[in-house]
Design a protein around this motif. Structure first.
Motif, PDB file in Angstrom:
ATOM      1  N   ASP A 137       0.841  -1.201   0.000  1.00 40.00           N
ATOM      2  CA  ASP A 137       0.000   0.000   0.000  1.00 40.00           C
ATOM      3  C   ASP A 137       0.876   1.252   0.000  1.00 40.00           C
ATOM      4  N   VAL A 138       1.888   1.238   0.860  1.00 38.62           N
ATOM      5  CA  VAL A 138       2.812   2.368   0.986  1.00 38.62           C
ATOM      6  C   VAL A 138       4.229   1.836   1.114  1.00 38.62           C
ATOM      7  N   ALA A 143       3.340   6.204 -11.351  1.00 41.57           N
ATOM      8  CA  ALA A 143       1.901   6.175 -11.088  1.00 41.57           C
ATOM      9  C   ALA A 143       1.196   5.255 -12.074  1.00 41.57           C
ATOM     10  N   SER A 160       1.636   3.755  -3.343  1.00 39.50           N
ATOM     11  CA  SER A 160       2.046   5.120  -3.021  1.00 39.50           C
ATOM     12  C   SER A 160       3.377   5.072  -2.280  1.00 39.50           C
ATOM     13  N   TYR A 161       4.034   6.233  -2.222  1.00 42.51           N
ATOM     14  CA  TYR A 161       5.374   6.299  -1.649  1.00 42.51           C
ATOM     15  C   TYR A 161       5.495   7.482  -0.690  1.00 42.51           C
TER      16      TYR A 161
END
Length: 205
Positions: free
Chosen positions: A3-4, A26, A83-84
């Motif tokens: 997720d991250v 993205a 996401s980052y």
């Protein structure tokens, strides 16, 4: 896919912040080849392939599969996370230090606390990922609307006393197998859409 993911390497942070590479990162939330990305984004295939290779070199994308098409092997990539977050570790020389000027009423100190939390939790996540383990964590997210600045100050005082009491009851300095944890309680106004240039900002209660 995570997720991250936390970016700690300066070179990886720079790669993720490049506008073109960020756009490709993205897009690779869904697996795709350089040819597929080029067609989708209207970019030259060779340029896309170069930037995807750079993202792969920094561990931001991985090879998902290889497809054989005649005499050509198509390499399909995907992002390592949805996401980052860039850790302050990537800017170690200039990262904020909460110990430098602790002030419970300072927004900058709160920001420094948040940066430290990102750094420490990021380090835990990186280590846990290598060990294929989960990080034990707990978070509370709440919204509070105060009628006045006095109410906000009273809330902060009561919260401070409650946290101090809880820490005093559960902290055990002599526990031989104890593990230290860090507790951060943050309170900040939720940002709103900026007012038009000709409209004065709202006055604080």
């Amino acid at each position: 896919m995570l997720d991250v993911a936390v970016i700690e390497e300066p070179a990886a942070a720079a790669a993720s912040l490049d506008p073109m590479r960020a756009r490709l990162l993205a897009a690779l939330a869904e697996p795709a080849s350089a040819a597929m990305l080029a067609a989708r984004l209207g970019m030259p295939r060779q340029k896309v392939n170069y930037h995807v290779k750079e993202l792969e070199r920094h561990g931001l994308v991985v090879l998902a599969e290889e497809r054989r098409k005649g005499n050509v092997t198509e390499r399909v990539y995907r992002a390592t996370a949805a996401s980052y977050v860039i850790s302050p570790v990537a800017l170690a020389a200039v990262s904020p230090d909460p110990a430098r000027s602790p002030d419970q009423l300072s927004a900058r100190w709160l920001l420094a606390l948040g940066a430290r939390m990102v750094q420490e939790v990021g380090t835990l996540l990186t280590g846990a990922a290598r060990a294929r383990q989960r990080v034990a964590s707990f978070g509370i997210d709440a919204r509070v609307r105060f009628a006045s600045a006095a109410d906000r100050a009273a809330f902060a005082d009561e919260l401070s006393r409650a946290v101090t009491d809880l820490v005093g009851r559960y902290h055990d300095e002599s526990a031989p197998q104890g593990r230290e944890h860090r507790l951060i309680v943050g309170l900040h106004q939720i940002p709103t859409t900026p007012a038009p240039a000709d409209q004065p900002p709202a006055q604080e209660n």
